[in-house]
Each structure stands twice: as structure tokens, then as C-alpha cells.
Design a protein around this motif. Sequence first.
Motif, PDB file in Angstrom:
ATOM      1  N   VAL A   3     -28.898  -7.650   4.778  1.00  0.00           N
ATOM      2  CA  VAL A   3     -28.056  -8.796   4.802  1.00  0.00           C
ATOM      3  C   VAL A   3     -29.132  -9.787   5.270  1.00  0.00           C
ATOM      4  N   VAL A   4     -29.338 -11.097   4.421  1.00  0.00           N
ATOM      5  CA  VAL A   4     -29.967 -12.253   4.753  1.00  0.00           C
ATOM      6  C   VAL A   4     -29.131 -13.117   5.242  1.00  0.00           C
ATOM      7  N   MET A   5     -29.328 -13.894   6.414  1.00  0.00           N
ATOM      8  CA  MET A   5     -28.473 -14.850   7.120  1.00  0.00           C
ATOM      9  C   MET A   5     -29.044 -15.721   7.783  1.00  0.00           C
ATOM     10  N   GLU A   6     -28.300 -16.516   8.645  1.00  0.00           N
ATOM     11  CA  GLU A   6     -29.019 -17.382   9.553  1.00  0.00           C
ATOM     12  C   GLU A   6     -29.358 -16.896  10.579  1.00  0.00           C
ATOM     13  N   ARG A   7     -30.312 -17.048  11.379  1.00  0.00           N
ATOM     14  CA  ARG A   7     -30.808 -16.545  12.626  1.00  0.00           C
ATOM     15  C   ARG A   7     -29.933 -16.898  13.902  1.00  0.00           C
ATOM     16  N   LEU A   8     -29.590 -15.999  14.481  1.00  0.00           N
ATOM     17  CA  LEU A   8     -28.787 -16.223  15.711  1.00  0.00           C
ATOM     18  C   LEU A   8     -29.332 -15.744  16.997  1.00  0.00           C
ATOM     19  N   TRP A   9     -28.861 -16.068  18.058  1.00  0.00           N
ATOM     20  CA  TRP A   9     -29.443 -15.578  19.420  1.00  0.00           C
ATOM     21  C   TRP A   9     -28.263 -15.116  20.276  1.00  0.00           C
ATOM     22  N   PRO A  10     -28.772 -14.518  21.413  1.00  0.00           N
ATOM     23  CA  PRO A  10     -27.464 -13.931  22.236  1.00  0.00           C
ATOM     24  C   PRO A  10     -26.621 -15.311  22.829  1.00  0.00           C
ATOM     25  N   ALA A  11     -25.641 -15.301  22.766  1.00  0.00           N
ATOM     26  CA  ALA A  11     -24.347 -16.054  23.303  1.00  0.00           C
ATOM     27  C   ALA A  11     -24.113 -16.019  24.761  1.00  0.00           C
ATOM     28  N   ASN A  12     -23.790 -17.271  25.442  1.00  0.00           N
ATOM     29  CA  ASN A  12     -23.432 -17.065  26.803  1.00  0.00           C
ATOM     30  C   ASN A  12     -22.209 -16.183  27.161  1.00  0.00           C
ATOM     31  N   GLU A  13     -22.476 -15.246  27.981  1.00  0.00           N
ATOM     32  CA  GLU A  13     -21.483 -13.992  28.059  1.00  0.00           C
ATOM     33  C   GLU A  13     -20.161 -14.529  28.372  1.00  0.00           C
ATOM     34  N   ALA A  14     -19.921 -15.353  29.578  1.00  0.00           N
ATOM     35  CA  ALA A  14     -18.422 -16.067  29.795  1.00  0.00           C
ATOM     36  C   ALA A  14     -17.951 -16.696  28.495  1.00  0.00           C
ATOM     37  N   GLN A  15     -18.690 -17.290  27.872  1.00  0.00           N
ATOM     38  CA  GLN A  15     -17.905 -18.188  26.593  1.00  0.00           C
ATOM     39  C   GLN A  15     -17.702 -17.169  25.647  1.00  0.00           C
ATOM     40  N   ALA A  16     -18.522 -15.971  25.479  1.00  0.00           N
ATOM     41  CA  ALA A  16     -18.192 -14.990  24.425  1.00  0.00           C
ATOM     42  C   ALA A  16     -16.938 -14.247  24.729  1.00  0.00           C
ATOM     43  N   ALA A  17     -16.969 -13.952  25.879  1.00  0.00           N
ATOM     44  CA  ALA A  17     -15.632 -13.164  26.376  1.00  0.00           C
ATOM     45  C   ALA A  17     -14.379 -14.005  26.480  1.00  0.00           C
ATOM     46  N   ALA A  18     -14.464 -15.523  26.490  1.00  0.00           N
ATOM     47  CA  ALA A  18     -13.489 -16.229  26.461  1.00  0.00           C
ATOM     48  C   ALA A  18     -12.940 -16.299  24.869  1.00  0.00           C
ATOM     49  N   PHE A  19     -13.906 -16.240  24.048  1.00  0.00           N
ATOM     50  CA  PHE A  19     -13.818 -16.417  22.659  1.00  0.00           C
ATOM     51  C   PHE A  19     -13.041 -15.154  22.361  1.00  0.00           C
ATOM     52  N   CYS A  20     -13.373 -13.909  22.727  1.00  0.00           N
ATOM     53  CA  CYS A  20     -12.638 -12.725  22.261  1.00  0.00           C
ATOM     54  C   CYS A  20     -11.442 -12.691  22.842  1.00  0.00           C
ATOM     55  N   SER A  21     -11.143 -13.116  24.030  1.00  0.00           N
ATOM     56  CA  SER A  21      -9.804 -13.300  24.549  1.00  0.00           C
ATOM     57  C   SER A  21      -8.828 -14.044  23.870  1.00  0.00           C
ATOM     58  N   ALA A  22      -9.575 -15.343  23.359  1.00  0.00           N
ATOM     59  CA  ALA A  22      -8.383 -16.204  22.725  1.00  0.00           C
ATOM     60  C   ALA A  22      -8.248 -15.610  21.174  1.00  0.00           C
ATOM     61  N   LEU A  23      -9.065 -14.780  20.619  1.00  0.00           N
ATOM     62  CA  LEU A  23      -8.827 -14.182  19.244  1.00  0.00           C
ATOM     63  C   LEU A  23      -7.846 -13.410  19.426  1.00  0.00           C
ATOM     64  N   GLY A  24      -7.581 -12.869  20.479  1.00  0.00           N
ATOM     65  CA  GLY A  24      -6.396 -12.102  20.607  1.00  0.00           C
ATOM     66  C   GLY A  24      -6.310 -10.505  19.789  1.00  0.00           C
ATOM     67  N   ILE A  25      -7.169  -9.914  19.347  1.00  0.00           N
ATOM     68  CA  ILE A  25      -7.242  -8.856  18.605  1.00  0.00           C
ATOM     69  C   ILE A  25      -7.681  -7.765  19.426  1.00  0.00           C
ATOM     70  N   VAL A  26      -6.917  -6.607  19.607  1.00  0.00           N
ATOM     71  CA  VAL A  26      -7.256  -5.625  20.391  1.00  0.00           C
ATOM     72  C   VAL A  26      -8.496  -5.147  20.003  1.00  0.00           C
ATOM     73  N   ILE A  65     -26.661 -10.612   0.241  1.00  0.00           N
ATOM     74  CA  ILE A  65     -26.580  -9.293   0.509  1.00  0.00           C
ATOM     75  C   ILE A  65     -27.350  -8.289  -0.649  1.00  0.00           C
ATOM     76  N   LEU A  66     -28.717  -7.850  -0.050  1.00  0.00           N
ATOM     77  CA  LEU A  66     -29.489  -7.369  -1.058  1.00  0.00           C
ATOM     78  C   LEU A  66     -29.410  -5.982  -1.096  1.00  0.00           C
ATOM     79  N   PRO A  67     -28.964  -5.309  -2.326  1.00  0.00           N
ATOM     80  CA  PRO A  67     -28.758  -3.847  -2.327  1.00  0.00           C
ATOM     81  C   PRO A  67     -30.079  -3.059  -2.247  1.00  0.00           C
ATOM     82  N   LEU A  68     -30.048  -1.820  -1.535  1.00  0.00           N
ATOM     83  CA  LEU A  68     -31.306  -0.908  -1.693  1.00  0.00           C
ATOM     84  C   LEU A  68     -30.710   0.469  -2.243  1.00  0.00           C
TER      85      LEU A  68
END
Length: 229
Positions: free
Chosen positions: A87-110, A77-80
Motif C-alpha cells: 500500500v503506497v500512501m501518504e507518510r504519517l507520524w505518531p499522533a498525540n496520545e491524548a488526542q488519539a484517545a479522544a478521537f477513538c472515544s468520539a468515534l464511539g465504536i466498541v 495498492i500494488l499486488p504481490l
Amino acid sequence: MSPTPAIPKSASADQARDLLEAAGWRQVGLGDWSWVLADPTGAQAARVTPFDPAYHLHAQACLDGPPNRWLPRIDAILPLRRDGYVVVMERLWPANEAQAAAFCSALGIVNDSGYAPPPDLPFAEADDDLAALRGRLTDLILEGARRFKLWGGSDIRPGNVMADGQGRLKLVDPVFVRGLGIVEAVRDGRLDLLSDFSREQLEDFMTIPPFSPGEETQGLRRRLAELYA
């Protein structure tokens, strides 16, 4: 993986983006609070923002806490200038929407930003890391609520879940400060709601991507100046 260019702590978010682009990084994403650039190899990303206290809490927790398979790898985290940061981090890409929705449901936080996950979505990958993440996020949400009057809470939804190069899901932006609440408080002269932020922080807030040049943005900046005159 390309080295991150030297970015002075005195640099603005715009200057940081210019330095990254001069080093061959290219913009690959634009959010409500930030710009995202990828390095020439595609291995790393840099999230640049002039002001976003909620994401800073999350990124710092990722950097400080134990590794978790459901969280992205944060490299630095480089201050400006003022409260901007990269924030320098690993490169990410869009996730499969159905898998992402299932993950959010399983996490169980409103979710507190308006998303309601479909109930009881099957998620076969629940594990100890998911349980640990649930506890860490609960603590993060409570910490934000203690710090900020205009805290939003949980923003856990499929749009804030991405995937790494192997398709593994990563929760990238789970909490938020109510940006619209800040705008409304400035317009209404509610300095009591804005007391968690300095005038300079609010000025930087008005340079995040949604504030396009024009009379509306200029009017809001004039109103802010009046409040702190």
C-alpha cells in the motif's frame, strides 16, 4: 515525492522491500503484519505485507470511497505474489496520545481487541466526516464478519491513530483478523476454522514479522504441512 520503483506482481514481500530499499526507501516502522518504508523525500510511505486480509479491506475502502479527513490518503495498492501487497500512501507520524484517545472515544465504536477508551473525553473536532466514518467502519466490520470465520472486528485504539505532517489525525488500521486464532487453529488441526484461507495464504501468514526464525515457527510450519498432506 520519489517515484515508487517497479515491483512485479510475482514479487514476494521480501523482494518488494529489497526493491524499495534499492530505490532509497528506508524502513520506518514494523507492525504485527507488515513493514513500513518511507520514500527519500519523506512524503510517502509503503506498507508491505505478505498477507493481511483485514488491512486490505480497509485500504481498498479508503481508495474506493470518498475522501474523509480522518482517513489517510491511499495512492495505490500494488499486488504481490499470491495475496501479498504494497500500500503506497501518504507518510504519517505518531499522533498525540491524548488526542488519539479522544478521537477513538468520539468515534464511539466498541474495540474488540481489548482497548477500553476512557469515557466522555472532550473532542472539539467532531464533524460530518466523523459521522460518515462511523458509518463506513460499521459497514467494514460487518463485511469482515461475513467473509472470515476468524474475523476479529474493531481495533480502533490510539495506537492505530497517526497524524499527517500538519498534525491532523488519521485512522490507519481499524479492523483485524485474529492472527492468534489462526495459529491456534493450525496447532489444533481446526481446518473448519481455516477454510477461508488456502494453504499458500497460511504459509505466507507465517512470514509476517512476529514469526521469527526458530524452532517454534518451524514447528508451526510442519504442523501446517501435516494438515494439508
